[in-house]
Design a protein around this motif. Structure first.
Motif, PDB file in Angstrom:
ATOM      1  N   PHE A 101       4.577   4.047   2.790  1.00 11.77           N
ATOM      2  CA  PHE A 101       4.488   2.960   1.806  1.00 11.77           C
ATOM      3  C   PHE A 101       4.865   1.651   2.483  1.00 11.77           C
ATOM      4  O   PHE A 101       5.595   1.628   3.478  1.00 11.77           O
ATOM      5  N   PHE A 102       4.340   0.554   1.920  1.00 15.03           N
ATOM      6  CA  PHE A 102       4.606  -0.751   2.511  1.00 15.03           C
ATOM      7  C   PHE A 102       4.568  -1.835   1.444  1.00 15.03           C
ATOM      8  O   PHE A 102       3.768  -1.775   0.509  1.00 15.03           O
ATOM      9  N   HIS A 103       5.439  -2.808   1.585  1.00 18.47           N
ATOM     10  CA  HIS A 103       5.378  -4.033   0.780  1.00 18.47           C
ATOM     11  C   HIS A 103       5.830  -5.188   1.672  1.00 18.47           C
ATOM     12  O   HIS A 103       6.811  -5.043   2.413  1.00 18.47           O
ATOM     13  N   PRO A 104       5.124  -6.330   1.632  1.00 15.37           N
ATOM     14  CA  PRO A 104       5.467  -7.441   2.530  1.00 15.37           C
ATOM     15  C   PRO A 104       6.878  -7.987   2.328  1.00 15.37           C
ATOM     16  O   PRO A 104       7.437  -8.584   3.241  1.00 15.37           O
ATOM     17  N   TYR A 153       0.828  -1.212   0.000  1.00 18.96           N
ATOM     18  CA  TYR A 153       0.000   0.000   0.000  1.00 18.96           C
ATOM     19  C   TYR A 153       0.858   1.255   0.000  1.00 18.96           C
ATOM     20  O   TYR A 153       2.041   1.221   0.348  1.00 18.96           O
ATOM     21  N   VAL A 154       0.223   2.356  -0.394  1.00 14.60           N
ATOM     22  CA  VAL A 154       0.721   3.704  -0.117  1.00 14.60           C
ATOM     23  C   VAL A 154      -0.454   4.436   0.505  1.00 14.60           C
ATOM     24  O   VAL A 154      -1.541   4.466  -0.073  1.00 14.60           O
ATOM     25  N   LYS A 155      -0.277   4.966   1.698  1.00 10.03           N
ATOM     26  CA  LYS A 155      -1.375   5.684   2.343  1.00 10.03           C
ATOM     27  C   LYS A 155      -0.857   6.997   2.914  1.00 10.03           C
ATOM     28  O   LYS A 155       0.353   7.155   3.127  1.00 10.03           O
ATOM     29  N   HIS A 156      -1.768   7.911   3.136  1.00  8.70           N
ATOM     30  CA  HIS A 156      -1.354   9.178   3.736  1.00  8.70           C
ATOM     31  C   HIS A 156      -2.476   9.743   4.593  1.00  8.70           C
ATOM     32  O   HIS A 156      -3.650   9.423   4.391  1.00  8.70           O
ATOM     33  N   VAL A 174       9.532   9.035  -8.699  1.00  6.62           N
ATOM     34  CA  VAL A 174       9.430   9.333  -7.264  1.00  6.62           C
ATOM     35  C   VAL A 174      10.439  10.419  -6.879  1.00  6.62           C
ATOM     36  O   VAL A 174      10.106  11.388  -6.193  1.00  6.62           O
ATOM     37  N   ILE A 175      11.677  10.266  -7.345  1.00  8.49           N
ATOM     38  CA  ILE A 175      12.714  11.262  -7.022  1.00  8.49           C
ATOM     39  C   ILE A 175      12.330  12.631  -7.571  1.00  8.49           C
ATOM     40  O   ILE A 175      12.455  13.654  -6.883  1.00  8.49           O
ATOM     41  N   SER A 230       6.397  -1.571  -9.545  1.00  3.07           N
ATOM     42  CA  SER A 230       5.944  -0.415 -10.340  1.00  3.07           C
ATOM     43  C   SER A 230       4.707   0.258  -9.775  1.00  3.07           C
ATOM     44  O   SER A 230       4.623   1.493  -9.742  1.00  3.07           O
ATOM     45  N   ASP A 231       3.717  -0.544  -9.333  1.00  2.00           N
ATOM     46  CA  ASP A 231       2.464   0.064  -8.884  1.00  2.00           C
ATOM     47  C   ASP A 231       2.648   0.878  -7.609  1.00  2.00           C
ATOM     48  O   ASP A 231       2.055   1.949  -7.443  1.00  2.00           O
ATOM     49  N   VAL A 232       3.506   0.385  -6.698  1.00  2.00           N
ATOM     50  CA  VAL A 232       3.779   1.135  -5.468  1.00  2.00           C
ATOM     51  C   VAL A 232       4.565   2.417  -5.787  1.00  2.00           C
ATOM     52  O   VAL A 232       4.270   3.484  -5.234  1.00  2.00           O
TER      53      VAL A 232
END
Length: 250
Positions: free
Chosen positions: A19-22, A5-8, A89-90, A29-31
């Motif tokens: 942001f998070f990935h297991p 996920y990406v949450k704010h 992102v950068i 790419s999607d994150v």
């Protein structure tokens, strides 16, 4: 398994983006796309004065590129598009009109080091060692190196890029300018980040915007530069050396 996920959330003029990935907060790419968009949106939100960027969990801040996606790349264009995710992102962080505070709780690798270097002010724990491992798999830190070089200098950046198998300790990263301060625990880090963000909210937003422009002076060509660098990585990921090396990670 928890989904990526990406949450704010926005509270008292502070936007906290997580942001998070297991898989150790690696970045597919999607994150990457969600992260770039979320940073841009927060930057354009008049309610937001300061942004905190963090990752989920208590261990790794970011393991860099998603190996599953790297292994699946079979043509140069797909490779360029994947590595452009880090470029986007950068560049979103670079163009964001608000100061971004980095909160680095643990180890960070490759693209994660580039994200930490693209924050405007970065705090970490003593566990937040860094590594540029790209050369290990036959690529190189092409997309992220401009951001790391800008923060730490050519000497430090090239040292960790060449010594691609070594984690450099958080205090080394602080001495080289990546981290402003290093804390013993995550609790101390979170307290310091929150207090610092609240303090920044008392300053003139116009002054902070003008300061950010000055800090990033000389990077106007990064839209093109990082796209060119993404193409280099996209080409090298197809090399026999890299394909053979990535097979070992399957």
């Amino acid at each position: 398994m928890t989904q990526p996920y990406v949450k704010h959330n926005i509270q008292n003029n502070i936007a906290t983006i997580e942001f998070f990935h297991p898989e150790q907060n690696s970045l597919p790419s999607d994150v990457l796309k969600d992260l770039a968009n979320t940073i841009t949106e927060a930057g354009n939100n008049d309610q937001v004065k300061v942004i905190i960027l963090k990752s989920g969990g208590d261990c790794t801040f970011c393991a860099g590129a998603s190996f599953k996606e790297l292994i699946a790349i079979n043509d140069a264009e797909t490779g360029k598009v994947f590595f452009s995710g880090f470029a986007n992102v950068i560049n979103a962080m670079r163009k964001c009109p608000k100061f971004i505070i980095g909160r680095i709780q643990g180890k960070t690798v490759g693209g994660g080091v580039g994200i930490a270097a693209s924050t405007d002010y970065c705090m970490a724990t003593k566990f937040a060692s860094i590594k540029l491992s790209e050369l290990n798999v036959g690529i190189g830190p092409f997309v992220v190196s401009p951001a790391i070089e800008r923060k730490m200098g050519v000497s430090a950046m090239s040292q960790i890029a060449i010594d691609a198998n070594t984690f450099y300790e958080a205090n080394w990263a602080r001495e080289k300018g990546l981290y402003a301060s290093v804390f013993q625990t995550i609790e101390e880090l979170d307290e310091a980040v929150q207090k610092f963000a609240e303090h920044l909210c008392t300053y003139n937003p116009e002054a902070m915007l003008e300061m950010k422009k000055i800090f990033w002076r000389g990077t106007d060509d990064w839209d093109n530069l990082l796209a060119e660098r993404a193409a280099i990585s996209g080409r090298l990921v197809l090399s026999d050396f890299t394909k053979e090396t990535l097979k070992k990670f399957k």
